[in-house]
Design an enzyme around this catalytic site. Sequence first.
Site, short mmCIF file in Angstrom:
data_model
loop_
_atom_site.label_atom_id
_atom_site.label_comp_id
_atom_site.label_asym_id
_atom_site.label_seq_id
_atom_site.Cartn_x
_atom_site.Cartn_y
_atom_site.Cartn_z
N ARG A 235 0.87 -1.18 0.00
CA ARG A 235 0.00 0.00 0.00
C ARG A 235 0.90 1.23 0.00
NH1 ARG A 235 -3.42 -2.77 -1.59
NH2 ARG A 235 -5.48 -3.20 -0.76
N GLU A 264 -2.47 7.51 -4.88
CA GLU A 264 -2.90 6.84 -6.13
C GLU A 264 -4.39 7.01 -6.40
OE1 GLU A 264 -1.85 2.67 -5.07
OE2 GLU A 264 -3.98 2.25 -5.35
N HIS A 296 -0.97 -0.19 -9.75
CA HIS A 296 -1.72 -1.14 -8.91
C HIS A 296 -2.25 -2.31 -9.76
CE1 HIS A 296 -3.72 -1.22 -4.73
NE2 HIS A 296 -3.68 -2.45 -5.19
P1 NAD Z 1 -1.48 -11.17 4.96
O1 NAD Z 1 -2.46 -10.66 5.95
O2 NAD Z 1 -1.50 -12.61 4.57
O3 NAD Z 1 0.01 -10.82 5.45
C1 NAD Z 1 0.37 -9.59 6.00
C2 NAD Z 1 1.50 -9.85 6.98
O4 NAD Z 1 1.98 -8.59 7.44
C3 NAD Z 1 1.07 -10.66 8.20
O5 NAD Z 1 1.93 -11.76 8.38
C4 NAD Z 1 1.16 -9.67 9.36
O6 NAD Z 1 1.53 -10.26 10.59
C5 NAD Z 1 2.25 -8.75 8.83
N1 NAD Z 1 2.30 -7.44 9.51
C6 NAD Z 1 1.26 -6.72 10.00
N2 NAD Z 1 1.73 -5.60 10.58
C7 NAD Z 1 3.08 -5.62 10.46
C8 NAD Z 1 4.11 -4.77 10.87
N3 NAD Z 1 3.86 -3.64 11.56
N4 NAD Z 1 5.39 -5.10 10.58
C9 NAD Z 1 5.66 -6.25 9.91
N5 NAD Z 1 4.72 -7.12 9.51
C10 NAD Z 1 3.44 -6.80 9.77
O7 NAD Z 1 -1.66 -10.23 3.67
P2 NAD Z 1 -1.22 -10.57 2.17
O8 NAD Z 1 -2.32 -11.25 1.47
O9 NAD Z 1 0.14 -11.18 2.17
O10 NAD Z 1 -1.15 -9.09 1.57
C11 NAD Z 1 -0.20 -8.14 2.03
C12 NAD Z 1 -0.57 -6.77 1.54
O11 NAD Z 1 -0.45 -6.74 0.11
C13 NAD Z 1 -2.06 -6.40 1.77
O12 NAD Z 1 -2.24 -5.81 3.03
C14 NAD Z 1 -2.35 -5.43 0.66
O13 NAD Z 1 -2.15 -4.12 1.16
C15 NAD Z 1 -1.29 -5.72 -0.40
N6 NAD Z 1 -1.86 -6.20 -1.67
C16 NAD Z 1 -1.53 -5.52 -2.81
C17 NAD Z 1 -2.04 -5.97 -4.02
C18 NAD Z 1 -1.68 -5.28 -5.31
O14 NAD Z 1 -2.33 -5.53 -6.34
N7 NAD Z 1 -0.66 -4.44 -5.35
C19 NAD Z 1 -2.89 -7.07 -4.07
C20 NAD Z 1 -3.19 -7.74 -2.87
C21 NAD Z 1 -2.67 -7.29 -1.67
#
Ligand code: NAD
Length: 331
Positions: A235, A264, A296
């Site tokens: 994000r 964005e 994105h």
């Molecule tokens: P997820 O919930 O499976 O994993 C997120 C991880 O981040 C978890 O293990 C959590 O413990 C960790 N986390 C939370 N706070 C933290 C911190 N302060 N420091 C370190 N780690 C921390 O999520 P995911 O499915 O792996 O997705 C991750 C991110 O990717 C989503 O939150 C979303 O913002 C982003 N995303 C982007 C796209 C895109 O098209 N660009 C698509 C899907 C998701």
Amino acid sequence: MKVAVFSTKPYDEQFLQRANEESHQHELVFFEARLNEATAPLAKGFGAVCVFVNDQVNSAVLNVLAEGGTRAIALRCAGFNNVDLKAAERLGIDVVRVPAYSPYAVAEHTVALMLTLNRQIHRAYHRIRDGNFALDGLLGFDLHGRTVGVIGTGQIGVEVVRIMRGFGCRVLCHDLKPNSDAEQLGADYVPLDQLFGQSDIVTLHCPLTPETHHLIDADAIGKMKKGVMVINTSRGAIVDTSAMIEGLKSGHVGYLGLDVYEEEGDLFFEDLSNIVLQDDVFARLLTFPNVVITGHQAFFTRHALESIAHTTLGNLTALESNGQCENRVTG
Ligand code: NAD
């Protein structure tokens, strides 16, 4: 259920309609408009509203939706930072999301950005078309043996770990909750400062929360290796863009790959090619030869869209049939 789908693009309609015909019976009405206070009245009489990453689902919008009879918000994405969950709860509106669709799509795009930046594919593409076959300025490095720092090792982060281990990289991770899958792949969990200090590439896969807002600021950049590559497909606001621009200008940051950007919401998913760009920070980012930005699109694979459509409609079917949904998010 009668569903108002906001921010509809042709591909949303195509995949949602197909999934609906295959296994659901919702009444889908598609609106191109983004959901905000001005457009929320369009949802009057719809039991559910389906939204995407840049729709505004704040308390003012939720009030209008609740008054119009909306009882469910179905996010067709994983992140839910654009929803005021407390307000939704107060108004009795269920919020459901797609927690997992294709972590591979985002992980693979992350690595595409790394490879593009390292081997300067974006520059080589234009050079060759211009008849310039010189290699000066295109020098890359071997990924094999380099250290990659993965912040956030949930579903996407762990797939990045898997791919980078396949390249022969050393992988350092940081997460609030270590993931044994990452450890089994040979990654090591370390404190954030150690990850910053030792990584040749830092890639972000944690959600945007108050704790991760501007996690990558001037202080964090200062702790990173000179010439570091930073990748953000998570994000936008996890990175302080102004601090990053200073890092790029000084050369401390050697490469930047972004699929997301703090502001964005005013740019992405629209064709603005005939409009003068008003965002001077974004305009500055575009001037660097060592910055690659995609709009994105990391999630944007056929497999992911099929999965998103099925889970989104399945969430609404579950809520409609028994008021329960395993993909409900609460504040
Ligand atoms: P997820 O919930 O499976 O994993 C997120 C991880 O981040 C978890 O293990 C959590 O413990 C960790 N986390 C939370 N706070 C933290 C911190 N302060 N420091 C370190 N780690 C921390 O999520 P995911 O499915 O792996 O997705 C991750 C991110 O990717 C989503 O939150 C979303 O913002 C982003 N995303 C982007 C796209 C895109 O098209 N660009 C698509 C899907 C998701």
